[in-house]
Design a protein around this motif. Structure first.
Motif, PDB file in Angstrom:
ATOM      1  N   THR A  49       0.841  -1.200   0.000  1.00 35.76           N
ATOM      2  CA  THR A  49       0.000   0.000   0.000  1.00 35.76           C
ATOM      3  C   THR A  49       0.874   1.248   0.000  1.00 35.76           C
ATOM      4  O   THR A  49       0.614   2.205  -0.742  1.00 35.76           O
ATOM      5  CB  THR A  49      -0.944  -0.011   1.217  1.00 35.76           C
ATOM      6  OG1 THR A  49      -1.773  -1.167   1.139  1.00 35.76           O
ATOM      7  CG2 THR A  49      -1.793   1.248   1.270  1.00 35.76           C
ATOM      8  N   GLU A  50       1.912   1.240   0.825  1.00 36.89           N
ATOM      9  CA  GLU A  50       2.841   2.376   0.900  1.00 36.89           C
ATOM     10  C   GLU A  50       3.533   2.587  -0.451  1.00 36.89           C
ATOM     11  O   GLU A  50       3.693   3.721  -0.909  1.00 36.89           O
ATOM     12  CB  GLU A  50       3.861   2.128   2.005  1.00 36.89           C
ATOM     13  CG  GLU A  50       4.746   3.292   2.306  1.00 36.89           C
ATOM     14  CD  GLU A  50       4.075   4.411   3.073  1.00 36.89           C
ATOM     15  OE1 GLU A  50       4.741   5.436   3.268  1.00 36.89           O
ATOM     16  OE2 GLU A  50       2.908   4.286   3.471  1.00 36.89           O
ATOM     17  N   LEU A  51       3.924   1.503  -1.096  1.00 33.75           N
ATOM     18  CA  LEU A  51       4.571   1.592  -2.406  1.00 33.75           C
ATOM     19  C   LEU A  51       3.639   2.254  -3.424  1.00 33.75           C
ATOM     20  O   LEU A  51       4.061   3.149  -4.164  1.00 33.75           O
ATOM     21  CB  LEU A  51       4.979   0.199  -2.895  1.00 33.75           C
ATOM     22  CG  LEU A  51       5.642   0.130  -4.267  1.00 33.75           C
ATOM     23  CD1 LEU A  51       6.970   0.881  -4.271  1.00 33.75           C
ATOM     24  CD2 LEU A  51       5.855  -1.331  -4.664  1.00 33.75           C
ATOM     25  N   ALA A  52       2.383   1.850  -3.428  1.00 33.82           N
ATOM     26  CA  ALA A  52       1.421   2.433  -4.364  1.00 33.82           C
ATOM     27  C   ALA A  52       1.184   3.915  -4.073  1.00 33.82           C
ATOM     28  O   ALA A  52       0.931   4.698  -4.985  1.00 33.82           O
ATOM     29  CB  ALA A  52       0.107   1.668  -4.300  1.00 33.82           C
ATOM     30  N   THR A  53       1.310   4.301  -2.814  1.00 31.74           N
ATOM     31  CA  THR A  53       1.039   5.676  -2.407  1.00 31.74           C
ATOM     32  C   THR A  53       2.218   6.609  -2.677  1.00 31.74           C
ATOM     33  O   THR A  53       2.023   7.725  -3.171  1.00 31.74           O
ATOM     34  CB  THR A  53       0.692   5.721  -0.901  1.00 31.74           C
ATOM     35  OG1 THR A  53      -0.405   4.835  -0.662  1.00 31.74           O
ATOM     36  CG2 THR A  53       0.322   7.112  -0.451  1.00 31.74           C
ATOM     37  N   VAL A  54       3.437   6.185  -2.354  1.00 30.21           N
ATOM     38  CA  VAL A  54       4.586   7.105  -2.419  1.00 30.21           C
ATOM     39  C   VAL A  54       5.762   6.599  -3.247  1.00 30.21           C
ATOM     40  O   VAL A  54       6.756   7.300  -3.370  1.00 30.21           O
ATOM     41  CB  VAL A  54       5.102   7.449  -0.997  1.00 30.21           C
ATOM     42  CG1 VAL A  54       4.028   8.078  -0.156  1.00 30.21           C
ATOM     43  CG2 VAL A  54       5.677   6.219  -0.313  1.00 30.21           C
ATOM     44  N   GLY A  55       5.646   5.428  -3.834  1.00 24.09           N
ATOM     45  CA  GLY A  55       6.806   4.815  -4.456  1.00 24.09           C
ATOM     46  C   GLY A  55       7.056   5.129  -5.913  1.00 24.09           C
ATOM     47  O   GLY A  55       8.042   4.662  -6.483  1.00 24.09           O
ATOM     48  N   PHE A  56       6.177   5.937  -6.526  1.00 24.68           N
ATOM     49  CA  PHE A  56       6.323   6.223  -7.945  1.00 24.68           C
ATOM     50  C   PHE A  56       6.242   7.716  -8.209  1.00 24.68           C
ATOM     51  O   PHE A  56       5.526   8.438  -7.523  1.00 24.68           O
ATOM     52  CB  PHE A  56       5.228   5.498  -8.750  1.00 24.68           C
ATOM     53  CG  PHE A  56       5.308   4.007  -8.637  1.00 24.68           C
ATOM     54  CD1 PHE A  56       6.119   3.273  -9.487  1.00 24.68           C
ATOM     55  CD2 PHE A  56       4.584   3.321  -7.668  1.00 24.68           C
ATOM     56  CE1 PHE A  56       6.211   1.896  -9.374  1.00 24.68           C
ATOM     57  CE2 PHE A  56       4.666   1.949  -7.554  1.00 24.68           C
ATOM     58  CZ  PHE A  56       5.481   1.230  -8.408  1.00 24.68           C
ATOM     59  N   ASP A  57       6.969   8.150  -9.234  1.00 25.18           N
ATOM     60  CA  ASP A  57       6.907   9.558  -9.621  1.00 25.18           C
ATOM     61  C   ASP A  57       5.718   9.764 -10.574  1.00 25.18           C
ATOM     62  O   ASP A  57       5.002   8.806 -10.885  1.00 25.18           O
ATOM     63  CB  ASP A  57       8.243  10.017 -10.219  1.00 25.18           C
ATOM     64  CG  ASP A  57       8.577   9.393 -11.561  1.00 25.18           C
ATOM     65  OD1 ASP A  57       7.673   8.835 -12.236  1.00 25.18           O
ATOM     66  OD2 ASP A  57       9.748   9.467 -11.963  1.00 25.18           O
ATOM     67  N   PRO A  58       5.487  11.002 -11.051  1.00 28.54           N
ATOM     68  CA  PRO A  58       4.336  11.257 -11.930  1.00 28.54           C
ATOM     69  C   PRO A  58       4.337  10.451 -13.243  1.00 28.54           C
ATOM     70  O   PRO A  58       3.285  10.230 -13.834  1.00 28.54           O
ATOM     71  CB  PRO A  58       4.445  12.761 -12.224  1.00 28.54           C
ATOM     72  CG  PRO A  58       5.156  13.310 -11.033  1.00 28.54           C
ATOM     73  CD  PRO A  58       6.140  12.248 -10.637  1.00 28.54           C
ATOM     74  N   GLU A  59       5.507   9.985 -13.675  1.00 34.13           N
ATOM     75  CA  GLU A  59       5.583   9.169 -14.886  1.00 34.13           C
ATOM     76  C   GLU A  59       5.543   7.673 -14.553  1.00 34.13           C
ATOM     77  O   GLU A  59       5.866   6.835 -15.401  1.00 34.13           O
ATOM     78  CB  GLU A  59       6.869   9.491 -15.672  1.00 34.13           C
ATOM     79  CG  GLU A  59       6.827  10.826 -16.386  1.00 34.13           C
ATOM     80  CD  GLU A  59       7.092  12.000 -15.452  1.00 34.13           C
ATOM     81  OE1 GLU A  59       7.950  11.866 -14.552  1.00 34.13           O
ATOM     82  OE2 GLU A  59       6.434  13.038 -15.613  1.00 34.13           O
ATOM     83  N   TYR A  60       5.203   7.347 -13.320  1.00 35.93           N
ATOM     84  CA  TYR A  60       5.108   5.972 -12.839  1.00 35.93           C
ATOM     85  C   TYR A  60       6.440   5.240 -12.846  1.00 35.93           C
ATOM     86  O   TYR A  60       6.493   4.011 -12.949  1.00 35.93           O
ATOM     87  CB  TYR A  60       4.042   5.180 -13.611  1.00 35.93           C
ATOM     88  CG  TYR A  60       2.678   5.784 -13.457  1.00 35.93           C
ATOM     89  CD1 TYR A  60       1.971   5.652 -12.268  1.00 35.93           C
ATOM     90  CD2 TYR A  60       2.100   6.529 -14.479  1.00 35.93           C
ATOM     91  CE1 TYR A  60       0.734   6.228 -12.101  1.00 35.93           C
ATOM     92  CE2 TYR A  60       0.865   7.115 -14.331  1.00 35.93           C
ATOM     93  CZ  TYR A  60       0.176   6.962 -13.136  1.00 35.93           C
ATOM     94  OH  TYR A  60      -1.043   7.540 -12.979  1.00 35.93           O
ATOM     95  N   GLU A  61       7.516   6.001 -12.711  1.00 35.15           N
ATOM     96  CA  GLU A  61       8.838   5.414 -12.533  1.00 35.15           C
ATOM     97  C   GLU A  61       9.068   5.229 -11.036  1.00 35.15           C
ATOM     98  O   GLU A  61       8.667   6.065 -10.231  1.00 35.15           O
ATOM     99  CB  GLU A  61       9.925   6.323 -13.116  1.00 35.15           C
ATOM    100  CG  GLU A  61       9.860   6.483 -14.615  1.00 35.15           C
ATOM    101  CD  GLU A  61      10.176   5.209 -15.373  1.00 35.15           C
ATOM    102  OE1 GLU A  61      11.002   4.416 -14.881  1.00 35.15           O
ATOM    103  OE2 GLU A  61       9.588   5.011 -16.442  1.00 35.15           O
ATOM    104  N   LEU A  62       9.715   4.151 -10.681  1.00 40.14           N
ATOM    105  CA  LEU A  62      10.010   3.869  -9.282  1.00 40.14           C
ATOM    106  C   LEU A  62      10.963   4.935  -8.731  1.00 40.14           C
ATOM    107  O   LEU A  62      11.964   5.269  -9.360  1.00 40.14           O
ATOM    108  CB  LEU A  62      10.653   2.485  -9.176  1.00 40.14           C
ATOM    109  CG  LEU A  62      10.668   1.803  -7.828  1.00 40.14           C
ATOM    110  CD1 LEU A  62       9.259   1.594  -7.295  1.00 40.14           C
ATOM    111  CD2 LEU A  62      11.387   0.478  -7.941  1.00 40.14           C
ATOM    112  N   THR A  63      10.638   5.483  -7.566  1.00 36.34           N
ATOM    113  CA  THR A  63      11.492   6.480  -6.921  1.00 36.34           C
ATOM    114  C   THR A  63      12.508   5.772  -6.025  1.00 36.34           C
ATOM    115  O   THR A  63      12.425   4.561  -5.805  1.00 36.34           O
ATOM    116  CB  THR A  63      10.655   7.437  -6.054  1.00 36.34           C
ATOM    117  OG1 THR A  63      10.039   6.670  -5.007  1.00 36.34           O
ATOM    118  CG2 THR A  63       9.590   8.155  -6.876  1.00 36.34           C
ATOM    119  N   ALA A  64      13.447   6.543  -5.476  1.00 37.82           N
ATOM    120  CA  ALA A  64      14.427   5.968  -4.542  1.00 37.82           C
ATOM    121  C   ALA A  64      13.704   5.365  -3.338  1.00 37.82           C
ATOM    122  O   ALA A  64      14.047   4.267  -2.878  1.00 37.82           O
ATOM    123  CB  ALA A  64      15.418   7.040  -4.094  1.00 37.82           C
TER     124      ALA A  64
END
Length: 79
Positions: A49-64
């Motif tokens: 759930t946390e990954l879906a909430t904060v884990g991606f940037d606006p282009e749906y690329e995985l963030t750090a």
């Protein structure tokens, strides 16, 4: 069987903000974790759930932060 994990400081911060039962929250505060299979699954679900909430940037690329969360999810997998 247990999931064993020694999270980094960044991973620890992520674990501490998860919405999980208090008994699991207490276990997550320790620098080295040993979670039962059922508890590890609860944490994995909260991490997903946390990954879906904060884990991606606006282009749906995985963030750090998303990579840290994915690493936690993988580390808590018990086959």
């Amino acid at each position: 069987m247990h999931a064993n994990l020694t999270p980094t400081a960044e991973q620890q911060a992520i674990l501490e903000r998860l919405r999980v039962p208090e008994r699991i929250k207490v276990a997550l505060r320790h620098p080295s974790l040993a979670l039962a299979v059922e508890d590890a699954e609860v944490v994995r679900d909260a991490l997903t759930t946390e990954l879906a909430t904060v884990g991606f940037d606006p282009e749906y690329e995985l963030t750090a932060e998303g990579r840290l969360i994915e690493d936690l999810i993988d580390a808590l997998f018990i086959p």
